[in-house]
Write an enzyme that holds these catalytic residues in place. Structure first.
Site, PDB file in Angstrom:
ATOM      1  CG  PHE A  18      78.896-104.529 -50.133  1.00 48.01           C
ATOM      2  CD1 PHE A  18      79.726-105.263 -50.965  1.00 48.01           C
ATOM      3  CD2 PHE A  18      78.476-103.279 -50.536  1.00 48.01           C
ATOM      4  CE1 PHE A  18      80.136-104.744 -52.177  1.00 48.01           C
ATOM      5  CE2 PHE A  18      78.877-102.746 -51.751  1.00 48.01           C
ATOM      6  CZ  PHE A  18      79.713-103.486 -52.578  1.00 48.01           C
ATOM      7  CB  SER A  19      75.912-105.871 -44.749  1.00 46.75           C
ATOM      8  OG  SER A  19      74.990-104.804 -44.807  1.00 46.75           O
ATOM      9  CB  ALA A  93      68.345 -98.534 -33.854  1.00 50.58           C
ATOM     10  CG  ASP A 136      75.047 -93.930 -48.427  1.00 50.76           C
ATOM     11  OD1 ASP A 136      74.240 -93.296 -49.145  1.00 50.76           O
ATOM     12  OD2 ASP A 136      75.020 -95.165 -48.314  1.00 50.76           O
TER      13      ASP A 136
HETATM   14  P1  ADP Z   1      74.467-101.271 -45.637  1.00 46.77           P
HETATM   15  O1  ADP Z   1      75.869-100.769 -45.501  1.00 46.77           O
HETATM   16  O2  ADP Z   1      74.421-102.586 -46.322  1.00 46.77           O
HETATM   17  O3  ADP Z   1      73.539-100.238 -46.201  1.00 46.77           O
HETATM   18  P2  ADP Z   1      73.476-100.636 -42.995  1.00 46.77           P
HETATM   19  O4  ADP Z   1      74.498-100.570 -41.921  1.00 46.77           O
HETATM   20  O5  ADP Z   1      73.007 -99.342 -43.549  1.00 46.77           O
HETATM   21  O6  ADP Z   1      73.997-101.596 -44.150  1.00 46.77           O
HETATM   22  O7  ADP Z   1      72.234-101.478 -42.477  1.00 46.77           O
HETATM   23  C1  ADP Z   1      71.196-101.832 -43.376  1.00 46.77           C
HETATM   24  C2  ADP Z   1      69.851-101.676 -42.696  1.00 46.77           C
HETATM   25  O8  ADP Z   1      69.778-102.532 -41.548  1.00 46.77           O
HETATM   26  C3  ADP Z   1      69.567-100.272 -42.151  1.00 46.77           C
HETATM   27  O9  ADP Z   1      69.030 -99.422 -43.157  1.00 46.77           O
HETATM   28  C4  ADP Z   1      68.583-100.570 -41.030  1.00 46.77           C
HETATM   29  O10 ADP Z   1      67.287-100.761 -41.554  1.00 46.77           O
HETATM   30  C5  ADP Z   1      69.075-101.907 -40.480  1.00 46.77           C
HETATM   31  N1  ADP Z   1      70.011-101.699 -39.363  1.00 46.77           N
HETATM   32  C6  ADP Z   1      71.332-101.471 -39.459  1.00 46.77           C
HETATM   33  N2  ADP Z   1      71.914-101.319 -38.263  1.00 46.77           N
HETATM   34  C7  ADP Z   1      70.918-101.435 -37.362  1.00 46.77           C
HETATM   35  C8  ADP Z   1      70.874-101.352 -35.912  1.00 46.77           C
HETATM   36  N3  ADP Z   1      71.968-101.109 -35.211  1.00 46.77           N
HETATM   37  N4  ADP Z   1      69.680-101.515 -35.313  1.00 46.77           N
HETATM   38  C9  ADP Z   1      68.568-101.740 -36.055  1.00 46.77           C
HETATM   39  N5  ADP Z   1      68.540-101.834 -37.393  1.00 46.77           N
HETATM   40  C10 ADP Z   1      69.705-101.679 -38.055  1.00 46.77           C
HETATM   41 MG    MG Z   2      72.989 -98.390 -45.317  1.00 46.16          MG
HETATM   42 MG    MG Z   3      77.000 -99.237 -46.194  1.00 44.30          MG
END
Ligand code: ADP
Ligand code: MG
Ligand code: MG
Length: 284
Positions: A18-19, A93, A136
């Protein structure tokens, strides 16, 4: 006051169903034009959210991240939207997620895994103390900061435990699902502790305890669910680990990967986990 700023997008950091998460620099213009800061921006397409009935999850993700302030949980800085997209501005991160870290290294050595695990435990404790089931937990959702510390991310599956209907299964990832969840039992905070066991196992072995070779979705899921139940209920303890697995970690993992959630390590509180001999010498 002419002090304003803009976000300049950079590389894609990750992608989910979704993102898309993108690196971004917030650059100050006007009074202090040289000032900038790094962020990760989670971009979601509104049409996709609507089509997949994902709005309640997005609302919860925002509300929960907003309510949580903890050194081991990714901070939500703000939310913006345009006509077509929703943007979650997140703390960045720099070292990516734990999955790519493990893939790059093959596995993580015991002393580092111990520290990383202790930080995931601190994050989970903060989440559970608010009555939230994370839902998750997996290496992709564990981020590593430039200073090496861990920040849990992705509250898209998280739910208040009291709001989970009987037999309802959160939208987690099959490999990390607890046996009671697979069997259609109640998903509680204890399912996160099973997933914690899977993540620590994966740090040390380079792969989770149970995984599937099948690529095709439906078959992979059924295959995995069968394997989880077998791993949990019938595989003898000594067969649960690959040959080179560190002995010192086995008792902890057998306790976290306990088939019965009421007997699982942590059922009596996080102090049970923190005081486990595996974490001797760690300051939580
Ligand atoms: P989704 O809900 O689609 O799984 P996430 O929030 O888990 O989305 O983010 C997907 C991926 O993006 C993570 O697994 C990571 O690799 C990268 N990511 C997400 N947030 C960050 C962040 N704050 N800093 C660096 N990488 C990030
Ligand atoms: Mg994720
Ligand atoms: Mg998610």
């Amino acid at each position: 006051n002419l002090n304003y700023f803009e976000f300049v997008f950079g590389d894609i950091l990750g992608q989910g169903a979704f993102s898309t998460v993108q690196y971004a620099k917030k650059i100050h213009r006007g009074v202090m034009p040289s000032k900038w800061k790094e962020y990760a921006i989670k971009v979601m397409e509104k049409a996709v959210i609507a089509r997949q009935n994902y709005q309640p999850n997005v609302d919860r993700e925002i509300a929960m991240m907003n309510a949580l302030s903890h050194p081991n949980i990714t901070r939500l800085i703000g939310v913006c939207e345009s006509e077509k997209f929703l943007y979650l501005v997140l703390e960045y991160a720099a070292k990516g997620d734990l999955h790519s870290f493990i893939t790059r290294m093959g596995s993580i050595e015991l002393s580092s895994a111990r520290v990383l695990a202790s930080e995931i435990i601190n994050a989970l404790e903060a989440i559970h103390s608010r009555g939230i089931v994370f839902g998750d937990l997996k290496p992709e959702n564990v981020l590593v900061h430039s200073n090496g510390h861990i920040k849990l991310a992705d509250f898209g599956s998280a739910r208040y435990e009291s709001e989970i209907s009987p037999g309802e299964r959160l939208e987690g990832t099959a490999e990390y699902m607890a046996p009671e969840v697979v069997k259609g039992g109640q998903q509680t905070r204890m399912a996160d502790l099973w997933a914690l066991g899977c993540v620590i196992y994966q740090m040390l072995a380079g792969r989770p305890p149970v995984w599937s070779e099948f690529v095709e979705q439906k078959r992979a899921r059924d295959d995995l669910f069968g394997k989880i139940v077998r791993f949990s209920d019938t595989t003898p303890a000594h067969d649960k680990f690959p040959a080179s697995f560190p002995e010192e970690a086995k008792p902890l993992l057998l306790a976290l990967l306990h088939p019965d959630p009421s007997q699982r390590l942590g059922a009596g509180g996080f102090s049970q986990i923190k005081s486990h001999p595996f974490f001797a010498g760690i300051v939580f």
